[in-house]
Design an enzyme around this catalytic site. Structure first.
Site, PDB file in Angstrom:
ATOM      1  N   CYS A 150      50.299  56.386  26.946  1.00  0.00           N
ATOM      2  CA  CYS A 150      50.141  56.489  28.402  1.00  0.00           C
ATOM      3  C   CYS A 150      51.137  57.517  28.937  1.00  0.00           C
ATOM      4  O   CYS A 150      50.820  58.332  29.812  1.00  0.00           O
ATOM      5  CB  CYS A 150      50.422  55.143  29.073  1.00  0.00           C
ATOM      6  SG  CYS A 150      49.504  53.742  28.405  1.00  0.00           S
ATOM      7  N   CYS A 206      37.327  29.350  49.243  1.00  0.00           N
ATOM      8  CA  CYS A 206      38.736  29.760  49.223  1.00  0.00           C
ATOM      9  C   CYS A 206      39.413  29.264  50.499  1.00  0.00           C
ATOM     10  O   CYS A 206      40.545  28.794  50.494  1.00  0.00           O
ATOM     11  CB  CYS A 206      38.862  31.279  49.147  1.00  0.00           C
ATOM     12  SG  CYS A 206      38.061  32.032  47.720  1.00  0.00           S
ATOM     13  N   CYS A 261      41.327  25.749  51.266  1.00  0.00           N
ATOM     14  CA  CYS A 261      42.769  25.592  51.073  1.00  0.00           C
ATOM     15  C   CYS A 261      43.579  26.663  51.786  1.00  0.00           C
ATOM     16  O   CYS A 261      44.688  26.428  52.226  1.00  0.00           O
ATOM     17  CB  CYS A 261      43.121  25.611  49.588  1.00  0.00           C
ATOM     18  SG  CYS A 261      42.457  24.205  48.676  1.00  0.00           S
ATOM     19  N   HIS A 262      43.021  27.872  51.835  1.00  0.00           N
ATOM     20  CA  HIS A 262      43.756  28.995  52.451  1.00  0.00           C
ATOM     21  C   HIS A 262      42.977  29.458  53.679  1.00  0.00           C
ATOM     22  O   HIS A 262      42.330  30.507  53.652  1.00  0.00           O
ATOM     23  CB  HIS A 262      43.911  30.153  51.470  1.00  0.00           C
ATOM     24  CG  HIS A 262      44.361  29.720  50.102  1.00  0.00           C
ATOM     25  ND1 HIS A 262      45.647  29.350  49.822  1.00  0.00           N
ATOM     26  CD2 HIS A 262      43.678  29.594  48.936  1.00  0.00           C
ATOM     27  CE1 HIS A 262      45.751  29.021  48.537  1.00  0.00           C
ATOM     28  NE2 HIS A 262      44.566  29.158  47.978  1.00  0.00           N
ATOM     29  N   CYS A 296      50.606  61.504  29.203  1.00  0.00           N
ATOM     30  CA  CYS A 296      49.960  62.057  30.398  1.00  0.00           C
ATOM     31  C   CYS A 296      50.747  61.709  31.659  1.00  0.00           C
ATOM     32  O   CYS A 296      51.088  62.575  32.453  1.00  0.00           O
ATOM     33  CB  CYS A 296      48.537  61.510  30.554  1.00  0.00           C
ATOM     34  SG  CYS A 296      47.342  62.289  29.449  1.00  0.00           S
ATOM     35  N   CYS A 347      41.065  54.985  30.066  1.00  0.00           N
ATOM     36  CA  CYS A 347      42.142  55.819  29.517  1.00  0.00           C
ATOM     37  C   CYS A 347      42.184  55.681  27.999  1.00  0.00           C
ATOM     38  O   CYS A 347      42.324  56.666  27.282  1.00  0.00           O
ATOM     39  CB  CYS A 347      43.489  55.398  30.101  1.00  0.00           C
ATOM     40  SG  CYS A 347      43.845  56.141  31.699  1.00  0.00           S
TER      41      CYS A 347
END
Lengths: 157, 107, 273
Positions: free
Chosen positions: C189, C88, C91-92, C192, C234
């Site tokens: 969703c 990673c 490049c960064h 709740c 959930c």
């Protein structure tokens, strides 16, 4: 925080808990089998019999009154004592009266510890007492019993 | 074996009582959990001993069992006397050890 | 779904939700607390719904076990991962600077794909296309490490996802998912997390379902987990068939739910029960 139980989502669990109040948490799948008797027997072994003469006081076991999740219950312990070569806290043993087994953890101090305190995180399978015994360098023992309510979570996920 | 994090002071005064905090990645498999797919018990595999030394001498240790949570956190104290090196050792049941060392300078 | 089973389930759910509202009135009588940065307008981070003990675990980087993954992510950042011999960091290089503000802005619209992309998918795109590596699973140790590391870099920065322009239709889909009743319990969703936060669901306090702290270290999981893992949980709780991690349904839902927490601070790796 209130400890009132309100059954909302989980229909099957609702019926199970209403009927039998069976507690299962992620860390343990088998039913709890430690009891006050097995916990006492273990303490006797860990203290080479010293637990029998343990007195109240000096040792403080700080546990939440209600554990948010039984898989990770923070515990802080401290023992009131000087920590010098002549007089110090040797060990603190924690045992469970309601886990699958009574063994939890033992902590061993030296005068160089400076203070007899420690913090860790424990698994508690259900509502139960956690017993802590401190062994002092002079051969005395101090005991403390703390109840923790372990609730059955509402949301699995 | 595992990744550990330690917060121990780098500098202190003689006589200071310092708090040390440690964490380590470990499942602390209690041996009582079942594999959801096979229904078989997952073999027990835990760290059973934690030791804290200063200049080679143990000043704190702890015996752990299956009741210790995964990714164990352990915090304890030390009374500073002189400069030297802390050494923290996590020993697991398979005999593997994770060791972390930090230096302490007494001003 | 309108079979008898689901109707029964819903009856029970309504009955007990009624009970939950009653119980909630105890909590509501408490004086409004100042939650500081953890509250923006009427939106509160899940942090504010935890017990003091759990909040303490999050508050200190040396007590927060999620930091173990952050640290692992930091070392992975400069570890070569694929056939291209790149990491990673190739490049960064300055992650602290280059990745600042990234986590709170995802999911983002990707023009080439013509749809939304989560941060996991964005990371995987680079791993596959630029590094010649194999895509990581959302809840693999490596991905959770990279995600918590990148998230931690934006610690405290407000959630800020773009939901207009090309993102708008996906935002609408995510919103529709949020309000769609599903599963044998026939709950959405919103039932709740919009209608009942602060009230007890069995022994747990319902939160607003905010995701500003993900990946979050859940005491129950005893490790960090992705937003999509939580969504799956959930969905299972309401007896619905969960979607796959990275599915369009969950990616769009993530965009919508993230927007619901707009302005809340990035708390990765948060600690929840």
């Amino acid at each position: 925080m209130t400890n009132m139980k309100v059954e909302v989502l989980d229909r099957r669990q609702f019926l199970v808990t209403a009927g039998a109040a069976a507690a299962f948490i992620g860390g343990f799948s088998s039913a709890a089998n430690a009891t006050p008797e097995t916990a006492a027997a273990l303490l006797k072994e860990l203290t080479k019999g010293g637990a029998a003469g343990a007195m109240e006081g000096k040792i403080k076991i700080d546990l939440p009154e209600i554990a948010e999740n039984g898989n990770t219950v923070p515990v802080k312990l401290s023992v009131e004592s000087p920590m010098t070569a002549d007089s110090y806290v040797k060990s603190v043993h924690l045992v469970s009266e309601g886990n699958p087994g009574p063994e939890m953890a033992s902590f061993h101090f030296t005068p160089a510890s400076g203070k007899a305190n420690a913090a860790a995180r424990m698994r508690l399978a259900k509502t139960q007492n956690v017993v802590g015994i401190a062994e002092m360098s002079d051969g005395k023992f101090y005991v403390s019993k703390t109840q923790v309510k372990v609730t059955i979570g509402g949301c699995g996920g | 074996m595992a990744k550990a994090r330690v917060k121990a002071p780098k500098k202190a005064k003689a006589g200071d009582i310092v708090t040390i905090k440690t964490l380590i990645t470990h499942k602390m498999e209690s041996g009582r959990r079942k594999n959801k797919k096979t229904g078989k018990l997952i073999p027990r595999h835990i760290i059973d001993k934690f030791t804290a030394k200063f200049n080679g001498e143990t000043f704190f240790s702890s015996d752990w069992h299956g009741a210790v949570s995964a990714n164990p956190y352990m915090s304890f104290s030390y009374r500073v006397e002189k400069s030297g090196e802390f050494e923290f050792i996590w020993h697991d049941e398979k005999g593997e050890e994770t060791v972390k060392k930090t230096k302490l300078t007494v001003a | 779904m309108t079979n008898i089973k689901s109707k029964l389930g819903w009856k029970l759910a309504t009955a007990v939700l009624g009970a939950a509202v009653v119980a909630g009135s105890f909590a509501a009588s408490a004086v409004a607390k100042d939650w500081g940065k953890f509250q923006v307008e009427d939106r509160r981070s899940g942090y504010t719904y935890m017990t003091d003990e759990t909040r303490d675990v999050q508050n200190d980087d040396f007590e927060n076990p999620g930091m173990l993954w952050v640290e692992n992510g930091q070392s992975l950042w400069s570890t070569k991962m694929g056939s291209a011999g790149k990491s990673c960091a190739s490049c960064h290089a300055d992650a602290d600077k280059d990745m600042k503000g990234v986590a709170p802005s995802y999911p983002k619209y990707n023009a080439k794909m013509g749809k939304m992309e989560t941060l996991e998918q964005r990371i995987n795109r680079d791993i596959v296309e630029k590094m010649g590596g194999k895509a990581l699973k959302f809840d693999s140790k490596e991905m959770l490490s990279l995600m918590t590391y990148v998230g931690k870099i934006s610690s405290g920065m407000p959630v800020n996802v773009k939901v207009d322009g090309p993102a708008a239709p996906f935002f609408a889909k995510g919103k529709a998912f949020y309000y769609q009743r599903r599963g044998q319990l026939d709950m959405s969703c919103a039932n709740c997390h919009e209608d009942n936060p602060g009230k007890l669901i069995r022994a747990n306090t319902l939160s607003e379902g905010q995701i500003n702290g993900f990946p979050t270290y859940r005491l129950k999981w005893q490790k960090p987990g992705s937003v999509h893992r939580r969504f799956k949980g959930c969905n299972k709780n309401v007896r619905a068939k969960p979607f796959k991690r990275g599915s369009d349904e969950y990616v769009n839902l993530e965009l919508y739910v993230k927007w619901r927490g707009r302005g809340l601070p990035t708390e990765t790796p948060s600690v929840r029960n």
